[in-house]
Design a protein around this motif. Structure first.
Motif, PDB file in Angstrom:
ATOM      1  N   GLN A 379       0.859  -1.187   0.000  1.00 17.96           N
ATOM      2  CA  GLN A 379       0.000   0.000   0.000  1.00 17.96           C
ATOM      3  C   GLN A 379       0.893   1.233   0.000  1.00 17.96           C
ATOM      4  O   GLN A 379       1.020   1.954   0.998  1.00 17.96           O
ATOM      5  CB  GLN A 379      -0.936  -0.014   1.209  1.00 17.96           C
ATOM      6  N   ALA A 380       1.514   1.456  -1.154  1.00 20.98           N
ATOM      7  CA  ALA A 380       2.538   2.488  -1.249  1.00 20.98           C
ATOM      8  C   ALA A 380       1.978   3.888  -0.991  1.00 20.98           C
ATOM      9  O   ALA A 380       2.630   4.712  -0.350  1.00 20.98           O
ATOM     10  CB  ALA A 380       3.198   2.433  -2.622  1.00 20.98           C
ATOM     11  N   SER A 381       0.778   4.164  -1.479  1.00 20.89           N
ATOM     12  CA  SER A 381       0.234   5.517  -1.347  1.00 20.89           C
ATOM     13  C   SER A 381       0.034   5.895   0.114  1.00 20.89           C
ATOM     14  O   SER A 381       0.342   7.026   0.518  1.00 20.89           O
ATOM     15  CB  SER A 381      -1.091   5.631  -2.108  1.00 20.89           C
ATOM     16  N   ARG A 382      -0.451   4.962   0.933  1.00 16.98           N
ATOM     17  CA  ARG A 382      -0.660   5.259   2.351  1.00 16.98           C
ATOM     18  C   ARG A 382       0.677   5.448   3.067  1.00 16.98           C
ATOM     19  O   ARG A 382       0.837   6.371   3.877  1.00 16.98           O
ATOM     20  CB  ARG A 382      -1.459   4.120   2.996  1.00 16.98           C
ATOM     21  N   ALA A 383       1.660   4.599   2.755  1.00 16.07           N
ATOM     22  CA  ALA A 383       2.983   4.731   3.366  1.00 16.07           C
ATOM     23  C   ALA A 383       3.626   6.058   2.976  1.00 16.07           C
ATOM     24  O   ALA A 383       4.216   6.751   3.817  1.00 16.07           O
ATOM     25  CB  ALA A 383       3.873   3.564   2.930  1.00 16.07           C
ATOM     26  N   ASN A 384       3.514   6.432   1.704  1.00 14.56           N
ATOM     27  CA  ASN A 384       4.098   7.696   1.243  1.00 14.56           C
ATOM     28  C   ASN A 384       3.421   8.889   1.895  1.00 14.56           C
ATOM     29  O   ASN A 384       4.072   9.880   2.247  1.00 14.56           O
ATOM     30  CB  ASN A 384       3.985   7.805  -0.283  1.00 14.56           C
ATOM     31  N   LEU A 385       2.105   8.802   2.063  1.00 17.67           N
ATOM     32  CA  LEU A 385       1.362   9.904   2.680  1.00 17.67           C
ATOM     33  C   LEU A 385       1.807  10.135   4.120  1.00 17.67           C
ATOM     34  O   LEU A 385       1.928  11.280   4.566  1.00 17.67           O
ATOM     35  CB  LEU A 385      -0.133   9.608   2.627  1.00 17.67           C
ATOM     36  N   ILE A 386       2.065   9.046   4.846  1.00 19.93           N
ATOM     37  CA  ILE A 386       2.554   9.181   6.222  1.00 19.93           C
ATOM     38  C   ILE A 386       3.879   9.927   6.241  1.00 19.93           C
ATOM     39  O   ILE A 386       4.085  10.862   7.027  1.00 19.93           O
ATOM     40  CB  ILE A 386       2.700   7.798   6.881  1.00 19.93           C
ATOM     41  N   SER A 387       4.798   9.522   5.369  1.00 21.37           N
ATOM     42  CA  SER A 387       6.127  10.119   5.377  1.00 21.37           C
ATOM     43  C   SER A 387       6.100  11.578   4.937  1.00 21.37           C
ATOM     44  O   SER A 387       6.772  12.429   5.526  1.00 21.37           O
ATOM     45  CB  SER A 387       7.058   9.318   4.452  1.00 21.37           C
ATOM     46  N   VAL A 388       5.301  11.896   3.902  1.00 13.70           N
ATOM     47  CA  VAL A 388       5.200  13.287   3.450  1.00 13.70           C
ATOM     48  C   VAL A 388       4.532  14.151   4.515  1.00 13.70           C
ATOM     49  O   VAL A 388       4.964  15.283   4.786  1.00 13.70           O
ATOM     50  CB  VAL A 388       4.435  13.355   2.110  1.00 13.70           C
ATOM     51  N   SER A 389       3.492  13.625   5.132  1.00 12.18           N
ATOM     52  CA  SER A 389       2.790  14.377   6.175  1.00 12.18           C
ATOM     53  C   SER A 389       3.715  14.688   7.344  1.00 12.18           C
ATOM     54  O   SER A 389       3.603  15.745   7.979  1.00 12.18           O
ATOM     55  CB  SER A 389       1.573  13.592   6.673  1.00 12.18           C
ATOM     56  N   ASN A 390       4.638  13.760   7.623  1.00  9.57           N
ATOM     57  CA  ASN A 390       5.576  13.970   8.728  1.00  9.57           C
ATOM     58  C   ASN A 390       6.440  15.198   8.486  1.00  9.57           C
ATOM     59  O   ASN A 390       6.866  15.864   9.433  1.00  9.57           O
ATOM     60  CB  ASN A 390       6.459  12.722   8.883  1.00  9.57           C
ATOM     61  N   MET A 391       6.700  15.501   7.211  1.00 11.52           N
ATOM     62  CA  MET A 391       7.450  16.718   6.889  1.00 11.52           C
ATOM     63  C   MET A 391       6.552  17.947   6.922  1.00 11.52           C
ATOM     64  O   MET A 391       6.873  18.955   7.561  1.00 11.52           O
ATOM     65  CB  MET A 391       8.097  16.595   5.508  1.00 11.52           C
ATOM     66  N   LEU A 392       5.432  17.872   6.220  1.00  4.16           N
ATOM     67  CA  LEU A 392       4.602  19.059   6.018  1.00  4.16           C
ATOM     68  C   LEU A 392       3.993  19.567   7.314  1.00  4.16           C
ATOM     69  O   LEU A 392       3.815  20.775   7.496  1.00  4.16           O
ATOM     70  CB  LEU A 392       3.495  18.737   5.008  1.00  4.16           C
ATOM     71  N   ILE A 393       3.668  18.657   8.220  1.00  2.00           N
ATOM     72  CA  ILE A 393       2.987  19.069   9.447  1.00  2.00           C
ATOM     73  C   ILE A 393       3.893  19.917  10.339  1.00  2.00           C
ATOM     74  O   ILE A 393       3.411  20.680  11.181  1.00  2.00           O
ATOM     75  CB  ILE A 393       2.463  17.832  10.204  1.00  2.00           C
ATOM     76  N   GLN A 394       5.210  19.804  10.132  1.00  2.02           N
ATOM     77  CA  GLN A 394       6.138  20.568  10.971  1.00  2.02           C
ATOM     78  C   GLN A 394       6.325  22.005  10.500  1.00  2.02           C
ATOM     79  O   GLN A 394       6.792  22.848  11.274  1.00  2.02           O
ATOM     80  CB  GLN A 394       7.505  19.871  11.012  1.00  2.02           C
ATOM     81  N   LEU A 395       5.987  22.295   9.242  1.00  5.42           N
ATOM     82  CA  LEU A 395       6.280  23.615   8.687  1.00  5.42           C
ATOM     83  C   LEU A 395       5.657  24.765   9.484  1.00  5.42           C
ATOM     84  O   LEU A 395       6.363  25.735   9.817  1.00  5.42           O
ATOM     85  CB  LEU A 395       5.852  23.670   7.221  1.00  5.42           C
ATOM     86  N   PRO A 396       4.365  24.719   9.801  1.00  3.78           N
ATOM     87  CA  PRO A 396       3.816  25.849  10.573  1.00  3.78           C
ATOM     88  C   PRO A 396       4.453  25.987  11.951  1.00  3.78           C
ATOM     89  O   PRO A 396       4.639  27.118  12.442  1.00  3.78           O
ATOM     90  CB  PRO A 396       2.322  25.521  10.675  1.00  3.78           C
TER      91      PRO A 396
END
Length: 439
Positions: A379-396
């Motif tokens: 389930q590559a899309s779900r795994a990728n979403l977790i990893s990308v979200s881990n970056m984006l959520i820190q920006l604010p």
């Protein structure tokens, strides 16, 4: 695998993987001790500036190893050895192609990645020396990350552990020789790392050329299928995003610490990373041990076994994270002292970092392991979403907290964002458990 008790299989794969990662963690810590004791805060800050680039190279190797390994295990679980062999050949070819591309890119960029982080003066020169050497060795870096994973997924977890142990011990010995005895500063650290990785590569090639390996180096009937490159990279992309996340936040943290603090805080951040390696490598070891079991049993439609592996793995990873947080807070000054050569400012800055930055580590382990689980299930899309979200959520948090709280705000960015993301990931894992139970 199907004929043996799943709990026994879990420990058979996990213990060698965890031991290998612990040895790798010890190697990194000893590497940091040599640099901290010999070169001080400047050396620690300099290697922290070079790390983001090397994290990306490492991430490429992990992407190929994890993505290729999961697909190979699924094919083996489906009783399709020819497909598994062909996937292995594509994984090896992809390592060579990406390594050549990375080396050319780093040669073209030269010192730019170091300057982008706000570095100057002596620490910039130290970081440039390290990065220039490591850039030319990109193939060794990637191969030493990918091949032990492929060896493990070939049902040889003990040999995979041996590869990492031998490489780590060689690296420690060469670090002492090059840094302490020969005074080669960070250039010595780079040469030691590449020499140890060359040894890992050689031993992996010996394994795949032996009769013990189901996967063979020489494939007279190799069927070139470009879409396999995409499938390997896509399934392993979450592992790359995990290291991209590490590289990304390291770059931002380096910039913020140099802007709001000094070289001392940047060196303190390097020590915090060295110390936290112990837990993250334990968590990664168990996650890596879970991966082939989950993939194989999922391919064989043994969903009950998949659930048992998930229960065992998450219990251990979260529990060990809680224990590490308690130990680090109880012995924070002692932990820092081994990296610090009588610099009270560096000690004070690092202790503050440990207490503010690492308290959410168990949840970080949950998030990382969840990404590996979804990779294992293709389930590559779900795994990728977790990893990308881990970056984006820190920006604010990165934009707001340093302005409000200064240095303390920088340390708090990661744990606060980790807490938020863990709610989402926890919900996905609950849904996954329900789906597996319904099969």
């Amino acid at each position: 695998m199907l004929s043996q008790n799943i709990s026994r299989q879990f420990w058979r794969f996990s213990i060698p993987s965890v031991m290998a990662m612990i040895v790798s963690g010890i190697y990194l810590i000893v590497d940091g001790i040599f640099i901290g004791q010999v070169l001080g805060a400047n050396g620690l800050a300099a290697i922290n500036l070079a790390w983001p680039i090397m994290f990306l190279v490492t991430g490429m190797g992990l992407m190929i190893g994890v993505g290729g390994g999961a697909l190979i295990s699924i094919a083996q679980g489906q009783k399709r050895p020819e497909k598994a062999q062909n996937l292995f050949g594509h994984a090896l070819l992809l390592i060579m192609l990406l390594a050549a591309l990375i080396s050319l890119s780093l040669h073209y960029l030269q010192a730019a990645p170091i300057r982008w982080q706000g570095a100057s003066g002596h620490i910039q020169l130290l970081a440039e020396h390290y990065l220039s050497i490591m850039g030319y060795g990109s193939f060794l870096v990637m191969a030493s990350c990918a091949l032990p994973i492929l060896v493990r997924n070939d049902n040889a977890p003990n040999y995979a552990t041996g590869l990492m142990v031998v490489g780590a011990l060689a690296n420690i010995g060469l670090d002492y020789l090059f840094i302490v005895q020969w005074n080669w500063d960070l250039k010595g650290a780079a040469y030691a790392t590449l020499a140890a990785q060359a040894l890992v590569l050689l031993l992996a090639l010996v394994y795949f050329g032996s009769a013990s390996s189901q996967l063979k180096l020489f494939q007279p009937n190799f069927d070139f299928r470009p879409r396999y490159f995409y499938r390997i990279a896509n399934l392993g992309l979450s592992s790359f995003f995990t290291t991209l996340y590490t590289a990304f936040i390291t770059v931002i943290y380096n910039y913020l610490f140099l802007k709001y603090g000094s070289v001392t805080e940047t060196g303190a951040y390097a020590i915090v990373l060295y110390i936290s390696v112990v837990y993250y490598f334990i968590a990664e070891g168990f996650a890596n041990g879970m991966q082939p079991l989950i993939s194989y049993n999922y391919g064989a439609k043994r969903y009950d076994n998949v659930l048992k592996v998930l229960r065992l793995g998450f219990s251990i990873i979260i529990g060990s994270g809680i224990a590490c947080v308690m130990l680090l807070n109880s012995f924070s000054e002692l932990s820092v002292a081994v990296f610090n050569n009588n610099d009270p400012a560096l000690l004070e800055a690092t202790v503050l970092g440990i207490r503010l930055h690492l308290w959410a580590m168990p949840l970080d382990g949950l998030i990382f392991t969840a990404a590996v689980v979804f990779q294992s299930l293709n389930q590559a899309s779900r795994a990728n979403l977790i990893s990308v979200s881990n970056m984006l959520i820190q920006l604010p948090f990165m934009l707001l907290l340093p302005v409000l709280f200064g240095i303390s705000g920088i340390w708090l960015v990661m744990p606060l964002s980790t807490v938020l993301l863990s709610f989402v990931v926890g919900y996905w894992l609950i849904k996954l458990r329900q789906q597996l139970r319904q099969h």
